[in-house]
Design a protein around this motif. Structure first.
Motif, PDB file in Angstrom:
ATOM      1  N   PHE A 220      76.531  92.167  29.186  1.00 39.61           N
ATOM      2  CA  PHE A 220      76.497  93.169  30.252  1.00 39.61           C
ATOM      3  C   PHE A 220      76.988  94.531  29.767  1.00 39.61           C
ATOM      4  O   PHE A 220      76.468  95.576  30.169  1.00 39.61           O
ATOM      5  N   GLY A 221      78.002  94.518  28.893  1.00 43.22           N
ATOM      6  CA  GLY A 221      78.498  95.777  28.352  1.00 43.22           C
ATOM      7  C   GLY A 221      77.470  96.473  27.480  1.00 43.22           C
ATOM      8  O   GLY A 221      77.265  97.689  27.580  1.00 43.22           O
ATOM      9  N   LEU A 222      76.787  95.722  26.610  1.00 40.79           N
ATOM     10  CA  LEU A 222      75.767  96.299  25.733  1.00 40.79           C
ATOM     11  C   LEU A 222      74.588  96.840  26.525  1.00 40.79           C
ATOM     12  O   LEU A 222      74.084  97.942  26.242  1.00 40.79           O
ATOM     13  N   VAL A 223      74.149  96.091  27.518  1.00 40.84           N
ATOM     14  CA  VAL A 223      73.031  96.549  28.347  1.00 40.84           C
ATOM     15  C   VAL A 223      73.415  97.827  29.098  1.00 40.84           C
ATOM     16  O   VAL A 223      72.637  98.784  29.170  1.00 40.84           O
ATOM     17  N   GLY A 224      74.638  97.839  29.654  1.00 36.39           N
ATOM     18  CA  GLY A 224      75.089  99.021  30.373  1.00 36.39           C
ATOM     19  C   GLY A 224      75.185 100.245  29.475  1.00 36.39           C
ATOM     20  O   GLY A 224      74.755 101.347  29.848  1.00 36.39           O
ATOM     21  N   LEU A 225      75.731 100.073  28.275  1.00 41.02           N
ATOM     22  CA  LEU A 225      75.832 101.196  27.338  1.00 41.02           C
ATOM     23  C   LEU A 225      74.450 101.683  26.912  1.00 41.02           C
ATOM     24  O   LEU A 225      74.186 102.891  26.873  1.00 41.02           O
ATOM     25  N   ASN A 226      73.563 100.752  26.575  1.00 42.20           N
ATOM     26  CA  ASN A 226      72.212 101.134  26.178  1.00 42.20           C
ATOM     27  C   ASN A 226      71.566 102.020  27.240  1.00 42.20           C
ATOM     28  O   ASN A 226      70.960 103.053  26.931  1.00 42.20           O
ATOM     29  N   HIS A 227      71.684 101.589  28.496  1.00 41.88           N
ATOM     30  CA  HIS A 227      71.016 102.317  29.577  1.00 41.88           C
ATOM     31  C   HIS A 227      71.664 103.668  29.854  1.00 41.88           C
ATOM     32  O   HIS A 227      70.986 104.697  29.879  1.00 41.88           O
ATOM     33  N   TRP A 228      72.975 103.661  30.014  1.00 44.35           N
ATOM     34  CA  TRP A 228      73.616 104.880  30.511  1.00 44.35           C
ATOM     35  C   TRP A 228      73.800 105.954  29.454  1.00 44.35           C
ATOM     36  O   TRP A 228      73.842 107.134  29.788  1.00 44.35           O
ATOM     37  N   SER A 372      71.117 103.244  20.625  1.00 44.98           N
ATOM     38  CA  SER A 372      70.693 102.492  21.813  1.00 44.98           C
ATOM     39  C   SER A 372      69.825 101.304  21.417  1.00 44.98           C
ATOM     40  O   SER A 372      69.927 100.218  21.999  1.00 44.98           O
ATOM     41  N   PHE A 373      68.968 101.484  20.412  1.00 43.45           N
ATOM     42  CA  PHE A 373      68.127 100.386  19.931  1.00 43.45           C
ATOM     43  C   PHE A 373      68.982  99.269  19.335  1.00 43.45           C
ATOM     44  O   PHE A 373      68.736  98.078  19.571  1.00 43.45           O
ATOM     45  N   ALA A 374      70.009  99.658  18.579  1.00 40.17           N
ATOM     46  CA  ALA A 374      70.906  98.671  17.983  1.00 40.17           C
ATOM     47  C   ALA A 374      71.644  97.876  19.063  1.00 40.17           C
ATOM     48  O   ALA A 374      71.842  96.665  18.933  1.00 40.17           O
ATOM     49  N   MET A 375      72.045  98.547  20.142  1.00 37.58           N
ATOM     50  CA  MET A 375      72.715  97.856  21.243  1.00 37.58           C
ATOM     51  C   MET A 375      71.780  96.844  21.893  1.00 37.58           C
ATOM     52  O   MET A 375      72.187  95.721  22.234  1.00 37.58           O
ATOM     53  N   ALA A 376      70.512  97.219  22.073  1.00 37.14           N
ATOM     54  CA  ALA A 376      69.547  96.295  22.665  1.00 37.14           C
ATOM     55  C   ALA A 376      69.293  95.111  21.729  1.00 37.14           C
ATOM     56  O   ALA A 376      69.131  93.975  22.192  1.00 37.14           O
ATOM     57  N   CYS A 377      69.260  95.361  20.410  1.00 40.86           N
ATOM     58  CA  CYS A 377      69.102  94.260  19.451  1.00 40.86           C
ATOM     59  C   CYS A 377      70.270  93.276  19.556  1.00 40.86           C
ATOM     60  O   CYS A 377      70.076  92.053  19.572  1.00 40.86           O
ATOM     61  N   ALA A 378      71.486  93.812  19.631  1.00 38.24           N
ATOM     62  CA  ALA A 378      72.662  92.948  19.770  1.00 38.24           C
ATOM     63  C   ALA A 378      72.611  92.172  21.083  1.00 38.24           C
ATOM     64  O   ALA A 378      72.972  90.990  21.146  1.00 38.24           O
ATOM     65  N   ALA A 379      72.139  92.833  22.148  1.00 39.38           N
ATOM     66  CA  ALA A 379      72.007  92.157  23.439  1.00 39.38           C
ATOM     67  C   ALA A 379      70.985  91.030  23.365  1.00 39.38           C
ATOM     68  O   ALA A 379      71.176  89.959  23.958  1.00 39.38           O
ATOM     69  N   MET A 380      69.908  91.240  22.638  1.00 39.58           N
ATOM     70  CA  MET A 380      68.900  90.193  22.490  1.00 39.58           C
ATOM     71  C   MET A 380      69.489  88.977  21.766  1.00 39.58           C
ATOM     72  O   MET A 380      69.270  87.827  22.172  1.00 39.58           O
ATOM     73  N   LEU A 381      70.240  89.204  20.702  1.00 43.93           N
ATOM     74  CA  LEU A 381      70.866  88.100  19.983  1.00 43.93           C
ATOM     75  C   LEU A 381      71.836  87.339  20.882  1.00 43.93           C
ATOM     76  O   LEU A 381      71.853  86.097  20.896  1.00 43.93           O
ATOM     77  N   LEU A 382      72.639  88.074  21.639  1.00 43.21           N
ATOM     78  CA  LEU A 382      73.573  87.427  22.558  1.00 43.21           C
ATOM     79  C   LEU A 382      72.834  86.636  23.627  1.00 43.21           C
ATOM     80  O   LEU A 382      73.245  85.537  24.006  1.00 43.21           O
ATOM     81  N   SER A 383      71.745  87.193  24.130  1.00 37.04           N
ATOM     82  CA  SER A 383      70.992  86.500  25.184  1.00 37.04           C
ATOM     83  C   SER A 383      70.421  85.182  24.666  1.00 37.04           C
ATOM     84  O   SER A 383      70.406  84.176  25.377  1.00 37.04           O
ATOM     85  N   ARG A 384      69.935  85.165  23.413  1.00 36.73           N
ATOM     86  CA  ARG A 384      69.397  83.931  22.833  1.00 36.73           C
ATOM     87  C   ARG A 384      70.506  82.881  22.700  1.00 36.73           C
ATOM     88  O   ARG A 384      70.285  81.696  22.938  1.00 36.73           O
ATOM     89  N   TRP A 385      71.682  83.330  22.299  1.00 38.19           N
ATOM     90  CA  TRP A 385      72.815  82.404  22.184  1.00 38.19           C
ATOM     91  C   TRP A 385      73.201  81.853  23.553  1.00 38.19           C
ATOM     92  O   TRP A 385      73.462  80.649  23.702  1.00 38.19           O
ATOM     93  N   LEU A 386      73.225  82.726  24.571  1.00 35.79           N
ATOM     94  CA  LEU A 386      73.611  82.298  25.913  1.00 35.79           C
ATOM     95  C   LEU A 386      72.612  81.281  26.472  1.00 35.79           C
ATOM     96  O   LEU A 386      73.011  80.303  27.110  1.00 35.79           O
ATOM     97  N   VAL A 387      71.335  81.528  26.246  1.00 34.18           N
ATOM     98  CA  VAL A 387      70.327  80.584  26.726  1.00 34.18           C
ATOM     99  C   VAL A 387      70.499  79.225  26.056  1.00 34.18           C
ATOM    100  O   VAL A 387      70.356  78.166  26.683  1.00 34.18           O
ATOM    101  N   ALA A 388      70.860  79.242  24.765  1.00 38.54           N
ATOM    102  CA  ALA A 388      71.082  77.983  24.042  1.00 38.54           C
ATOM    103  C   ALA A 388      72.289  77.214  24.592  1.00 38.54           C
ATOM    104  O   ALA A 388      72.356  75.982  24.464  1.00 38.54           O
ATOM    105  N   GLN A 389      73.250  77.922  25.196  1.00 39.91           N
ATOM    106  CA  GLN A 389      74.439  77.271  25.746  1.00 39.91           C
ATOM    107  C   GLN A 389      74.228  76.755  27.161  1.00 39.91           C
ATOM    108  O   GLN A 389      75.085  76.071  27.710  1.00 39.91           O
ATOM    109  N   SER A 390      73.096  77.113  27.792  1.00 39.74           N
ATOM    110  CA  SER A 390      72.865  76.731  29.183  1.00 39.74           C
ATOM    111  C   SER A 390      72.804  75.218  29.314  1.00 39.74           C
ATOM    112  O   SER A 390      72.215  74.538  28.461  1.00 39.74           O
ATOM    113  N   PRO A 391      73.383  74.707  30.404  1.00 39.59           N
ATOM    114  CA  PRO A 391      73.379  73.258  30.604  1.00 39.59           C
ATOM    115  C   PRO A 391      71.978  72.726  30.866  1.00 39.59           C
ATOM    116  O   PRO A 391      71.119  73.430  31.312  1.00 39.59           O
TER     117      PRO A 391
END
Length: 391
Positions: A220-228, A372-391
């Motif tokens: 959420f922090g990376l997405v917010g920074l990228n946007h704002w 901003s592109f680097a922040m979105a890349c980091a957010a994508m990596l985090l999102s993939r990890w989070l999806v892998a942790q989903s029950p």
């Protein structure tokens, strides 16, 4: 008389629209008129909303816990009343200290009666069925800026900014607060039982021990920074890349409608597309938006592609955020946990203008876009990890 099904959600959506227009967008709509009257430094004016965001972030966990305890209606109504009272005071202000104090009160009102509290209330009342209701709320509330800017400008030009702020105060007190009350009454009548909340002992420590919590906070922090960082400096960024001022303003004005369009599209497909897939598509849109922005110098028409992609992505993220929290960390204590997680996104929006200014001055337009592109890349990596942790 039986209320129509879903009426409470639409009333809540209308209340959120007016709340954001009065408590969030009013400053941007009236800043030029306030500056001409009071003659203060621009940085002092900007400090007011930053104070509000900071207070809202600090209070978010408490407000969420109060919703979990069954006090959502009191918060939504009381926050609207508090916001209206603070705006009445703001309309009379003539010195910097009261100005900042009143913005702190507005921050408390924002925390009590805007999205975070409203979403937590809907999750508590509707459980797994809350996402469709949240989409409806954000679909309508996305029009808040469209309402606030012309109304604020017209009132300020005709009667002065103080009268415009008094009108906003009257709207909060006489329309938003009653709307929230009737909305909660209707929703309570429609939903037989609230989602059960387990005993609260130790749940904060338990949440903080879970890696998924910190993954969500980082996302959420990376997405917010990228946007704002992009949106807060979008006009000067585009002008520095050779776009005319008029076209730059037009592109910036399209980001808000694009958010509403993104939410509308999600409303059409949300029953058929999983949260993980929508999250991946959304962050891919942010990456594509940064790419379009980087190519504006060669093809200025891409400013509209950027506005559509970035706005649509952020509109969808508003809805995904509560869904991600509920699916990753559960619905028990959703309000308090979501409130803790909102500190990262609210904090990002508070510091984004400072980060943007430093990047713009130090690295130039392309350096700012690359960040901003680097922040979105980091957010994508985090999102993939989070999806892998989903029950």
């Amino acid at each position: 008389m039986k209320r129509p099904a879903g009426l409470g959600v639409w009333m809540l959506a209308t209340g959120q629209t007016l709340g954001y227009a009065c408590l969030f967008y009013s400053f941007a709509a009236l800043i030029l008129s306030m500056e001409a009257d009071l003659g203060w430094d621009k940085r002092l004016f900007a400090l007011g909303p930053m104070v509000a965001i900071g207070v809202s972030a600090l209070l978010a966990p408490l407000m969420g816990r109060l919703v979990d305890d069954g006090r959502g209606q009191a918060l939504l109504v009381g926050g609207a009343v508090l916001g209206g009272a603070a705006l009445m005071g703001l309309a009379q202000v003539r010195a910097p200290l009261p100005y900042l104090v009143l913005w702190a009160v507005i921050g408390a009102a924002q925390s009590a009666c805007l999205y975070e509290a409203a979403f937590a209330y809907l999750v508590r009342r509707y459980g797994v069925e809350a996402r469709a209701r949240i989409i409806r709320v954000t679909l309508v509330a996305g029009l808040a800026s469209t309402l606030a800017f012309p109304a604020g400008a017209a009132l300020a030009e005709a009667f002065g900014w103080r009268v415009a702020v008094m009108v906003a105060a009257a709207v909060m007190l006489c329309i938003t607060a009653p709307l929230h009350w009737f909305a909660c009454q209707s929703i309570r009548a429609e939903t037989a039982l609230e989602v059960e909340v387990a005993g609260s002992k130790g749940f904060v420590a338990e949440a903080l021990r879970r890696p998924v919590f910190w993954g969500l906070a980082g996302l959420f922090g990376l997405v917010g920074l990228n946007h704002w960082i992009l949106i807060s400096f979008l006009v000067p960024l585009l002008v520095a890349m050779g776009v005319s001022h008029g076209w730059a303003v037009l592109a910036a004005s399209l980001v808000g409608p694009a958010q509403t369009l993104g939410r509308f599209v999600l409303m059409q497909v949300e029953a058929r597309v999983g949260t993980g897939r929508v999250l991946a598509i959304t962050i891919a849109m942010m990456l594509a938006a940064s790419g379009a922005l980087a190519a504006v110098g060669a093809a200025p028409v891409l400013i509209f592609g950027f506005a559509a992609l970035q706005g649509g992505a952020m509109g969808i993220m508003t809805i995904l955020r509560p869904a991600l929290v509920a699916e990753s960390l559960g619905r028990a204590h959703f309000g308090a946990i979501s409130g803790m997680l909102s500190i990262s996104s609210l904090g990002a929006s508070a510091i984004a203008p400072l980060v943007a200014a430093a990047l713009f001055e130090g690295a130039g337009p392309m350096g700012m876009i690359a960040a901003s592109f680097a922040m979105a890349c980091a957010a994508m990596l985090l999102s993939r990890w989070l999806v892998a942790q989903s029950p």
